[in-house]
Scaffold this motif. Structure first.
Motif, PDB file in Angstrom:
ATOM      1  N   TRP A  30      40.708 -23.334 -64.845  1.00 56.49           N
ATOM      2  CA  TRP A  30      40.266 -24.709 -64.686  1.00 56.49           C
ATOM      3  C   TRP A  30      40.558 -25.260 -63.293  1.00 56.49           C
ATOM      4  CZ3 TRP A  30      36.872 -26.511 -67.852  1.00 56.49           C
ATOM      5  CH2 TRP A  30      36.809 -26.011 -69.140  1.00 56.49           C
ATOM      6  N   ALA A  31      41.200 -24.447 -62.456  1.00 52.67           N
ATOM      7  CA  ALA A  31      41.489 -24.896 -61.095  1.00 52.67           C
ATOM      8  C   ALA A  31      40.166 -25.160 -60.376  1.00 52.67           C
ATOM      9  CB  ALA A  31      42.285 -23.833 -60.352  1.00 52.67           C
ATOM     10  N   GLN A  32      40.207 -26.103 -59.449  1.00 49.90           N
ATOM     11  CA  GLN A  32      39.006 -26.465 -58.717  1.00 49.90           C
ATOM     12  C   GLN A  32      38.562 -25.287 -57.845  1.00 49.90           C
ATOM     13  OE1 GLN A  32      39.561 -29.748 -55.999  1.00 49.90           O
ATOM     14  NE2 GLN A  32      37.563 -30.547 -56.571  1.00 49.90           N
ATOM     15  N   PRO A  33      37.303 -24.848 -57.963  1.00 49.29           N
ATOM     16  CA  PRO A  33      36.837 -23.745 -57.129  1.00 49.29           C
ATOM     17  C   PRO A  33      36.797 -24.175 -55.666  1.00 49.29           C
ATOM     18  CG  PRO A  33      35.028 -24.640 -58.425  1.00 49.29           C
ATOM     19  CD  PRO A  33      36.277 -25.355 -58.853  1.00 49.29           C
ATOM     20  N   SER A  34      37.007 -23.222 -54.771  1.00 53.99           N
ATOM     21  CA  SER A  34      37.030 -23.551 -53.350  1.00 53.99           C
ATOM     22  C   SER A  34      36.553 -22.380 -52.509  1.00 53.99           C
ATOM     23  CB  SER A  34      38.437 -23.970 -52.931  1.00 53.99           C
ATOM     24  OG  SER A  34      39.334 -22.889 -53.101  1.00 53.99           O
ATOM     25  N   TYR A  35      36.350 -22.666 -51.246  1.00 51.31           N
ATOM     26  CA  TYR A  35      35.897 -21.704 -50.244  1.00 51.31           C
ATOM     27  C   TYR A  35      36.823 -21.889 -49.051  1.00 51.31           C
ATOM     28  CZ  TYR A  35      32.732 -19.807 -46.645  1.00 51.31           C
ATOM     29  OH  TYR A  35      32.175 -19.087 -45.612  1.00 51.31           O
ATOM     30  N   THR A  36      37.353 -20.794 -48.493  1.00 52.15           N
ATOM     31  CA  THR A  36      38.308 -20.886 -47.396  1.00 52.15           C
ATOM     32  C   THR A  36      37.708 -20.338 -46.108  1.00 52.15           C
ATOM     33  OG1 THR A  36      40.150 -20.706 -48.931  1.00 52.15           O
ATOM     34  CG2 THR A  36      40.620 -20.204 -46.629  1.00 52.15           C
ATOM     35  N   VAL A  37      37.959 -21.057 -45.018  1.00 49.35           N
ATOM     36  CA  VAL A  37      37.504 -20.635 -43.689  1.00 49.35           C
ATOM     37  C   VAL A  37      38.750 -20.464 -42.822  1.00 49.35           C
ATOM     38  CG1 VAL A  37      36.022 -21.165 -41.733  1.00 49.35           C
ATOM     39  CG2 VAL A  37      35.470 -22.118 -43.983  1.00 49.35           C
ATOM     40  N   PRO A  38      39.051 -19.233 -42.384  1.00 51.40           N
ATOM     41  CA  PRO A  38      40.242 -19.020 -41.563  1.00 51.40           C
ATOM     42  C   PRO A  38      40.095 -19.596 -40.145  1.00 51.40           C
ATOM     43  CG  PRO A  38      39.138 -16.931 -42.052  1.00 51.40           C
ATOM     44  CD  PRO A  38      38.358 -18.012 -42.722  1.00 51.40           C
ATOM     45  N   LEU A  39      41.222 -19.891 -39.521  1.00 50.88           N
ATOM     46  CA  LEU A  39      41.230 -20.469 -38.176  1.00 50.88           C
ATOM     47  C   LEU A  39      40.457 -19.602 -37.179  1.00 50.88           C
ATOM     48  CD1 LEU A  39      42.182 -22.627 -36.182  1.00 50.88           C
ATOM     49  CD2 LEU A  39      44.303 -21.331 -35.908  1.00 50.88           C
ATOM     50  N   ALA A  40      40.609 -18.301 -37.237  1.00 52.94           N
ATOM     51  CA  ALA A  40      39.920 -17.408 -36.290  1.00 52.94           C
ATOM     52  C   ALA A  40      38.407 -17.579 -36.376  1.00 52.94           C
ATOM     53  CB  ALA A  40      40.310 -15.958 -36.555  1.00 52.94           C
ATOM     54  N   GLN A  41      37.890 -17.758 -37.574  1.00 55.81           N
ATOM     55  CA  GLN A  41      36.449 -17.943 -37.758  1.00 55.81           C
ATOM     56  C   GLN A  41      36.009 -19.289 -37.182  1.00 55.81           C
ATOM     57  OE1 GLN A  41      35.382 -17.164 -41.806  1.00 55.81           O
ATOM     58  NE2 GLN A  41      33.203 -17.243 -41.401  1.00 55.81           N
ATOM     59  N   LEU A  42      36.816 -20.326 -37.363  1.00 60.84           N
ATOM     60  CA  LEU A  42      36.510 -21.638 -36.788  1.00 60.84           C
ATOM     61  C   LEU A  42      36.495 -21.552 -35.262  1.00 60.84           C
ATOM     62  CD1 LEU A  42      38.879 -23.815 -38.995  1.00 60.84           C
ATOM     63  CD2 LEU A  42      36.382 -23.696 -39.169  1.00 60.84           C
ATOM     64  N   GLN A  43      37.501 -20.873 -34.717  1.00 62.91           N
ATOM     65  CA  GLN A  43      37.623 -20.728 -33.268  1.00 62.91           C
ATOM     66  C   GLN A  43      36.393 -20.026 -32.691  1.00 62.91           C
ATOM     67  OE1 GLN A  43      40.605 -21.839 -31.417  1.00 62.91           O
ATOM     68  NE2 GLN A  43      38.959 -21.721 -29.934  1.00 62.91           N
ATOM     69  N   GLU A  44      35.953 -18.998 -33.373  1.00 66.84           N
ATOM     70  CA  GLU A  44      34.785 -18.231 -32.931  1.00 66.84           C
ATOM     71  C   GLU A  44      33.528 -19.095 -32.915  1.00 66.84           C
ATOM     72  OE1 GLU A  44      32.440 -14.643 -34.995  1.00 66.84           O
ATOM     73  OE2 GLU A  44      34.556 -14.203 -34.585  1.00 66.84           O
ATOM     74  N   MET A  45      33.329 -19.875 -33.966  1.00 63.01           N
ATOM     75  CA  MET A  45      32.128 -20.715 -34.062  1.00 63.01           C
ATOM     76  C   MET A  45      32.130 -21.814 -33.007  1.00 63.01           C
ATOM     77  SD  MET A  45      29.312 -21.405 -35.595  1.00 63.01           S
ATOM     78  CE  MET A  45      28.324 -22.462 -36.614  1.00 63.01           C
ATOM     79  N   VAL A  46      33.257 -22.496 -32.831  1.00 69.68           N
ATOM     80  CA  VAL A  46      33.298 -23.616 -31.889  1.00 69.68           C
ATOM     81  C   VAL A  46      33.147 -23.127 -30.450  1.00 69.68           C
ATOM     82  CG1 VAL A  46      35.791 -23.863 -31.473  1.00 69.68           C
ATOM     83  CG2 VAL A  46      34.355 -25.878 -31.543  1.00 69.68           C
TER      84      VAL A  46
END
Length: 191
Positions: A30-46
């Motif tokens: 029943w936990a809320q489903p989620s999606y995780t984005v690691p810092l390295a992936q954010l750094q790459e995109m920005v």
């Protein structure tokens, strides 16, 4: 008889542990489903969005280099430090400095992106500029931060990232900054 009592005590403990495990499994289901984005992936995109040039009232241009992101889970925001060059006729030569900001994140449903918003400027710092010129630049700094970083895309969810959630009638909701990256919770779709 002694073996039977020991068996019942052991079995009773096993049942209690088994029941506890089922209870925890039920909570996890029943936990809320989620999606995780690691810092390295954010750094790459920005990094793909920079360098960016921002003109300042026809006096000079600021060129912002790709930011170094940092996670700020205690305030549910991201921070960024960028190298910045100020150059133009009013400055006579190029001056290197740094630009420090914090920002929140929002989800844009039209293109499934996580974007910077609610930008707060720390300070622009140029060690080789006269203090009066640095103060002038810092007077424009909030507008510059907004122009250069507003709505910068930090991540784009692919259809396959959300397909299962879409099928369950869920959509991206609150974004939480954690020690490892961003967690996007999925919530029921609004009618």
């Amino acid at each position: 008889m002694l073996h039977r009592r020991r068996f019942l005590r052991t079995t009773g403990s096993g049942l209690a542990l088994g029941s506890a495990a089922l209870l925890l499994a039920g909570r996890a289901a029943w936990a809320q489903p989620s999606y995780t984005v690691p810092l390295a992936q954010l750094q790459e995109m920005v990094a793909t969005k920079f360098p960016r040039s921002v003109p300042v009232q026809g006096l000079f241009d600021l060129t912002l280099q790709p930011p170094r992101l940092r996670l700020l889970p205690e305030v549910n925001r991201l921070g960024a430090v960028m190298a910045v060059d100020a150059a133009g006729a009013a400055l006579r030569r190029s001056h290197a400095g740094t630009f420090d900001v914090e920002f929140a994140l929002r989800y844009e449903a039209s293109d499934r992106t996580l974007r910077a918003h609610q930008i707060r400027l720390g300070r622009l710092d140029f060690p080789t500029l006269k203090p009066a010129v640095t103060e002038l630049i810092n007077a424009y700094a909030p507008v510059l931060a907004e122009q250069s970083l507003r709505e910068v895309t930090l991540h784009q969810l692919r259809p396959q990232d959300t397909a299962m959630f879409d099928g369950l009638g869920l959509q991206p909701g609150p974004i939480t900054v954690t020690a490892k990256g961003l967690t996007v919770a999925f919530v029921g779709k609004q009618p």
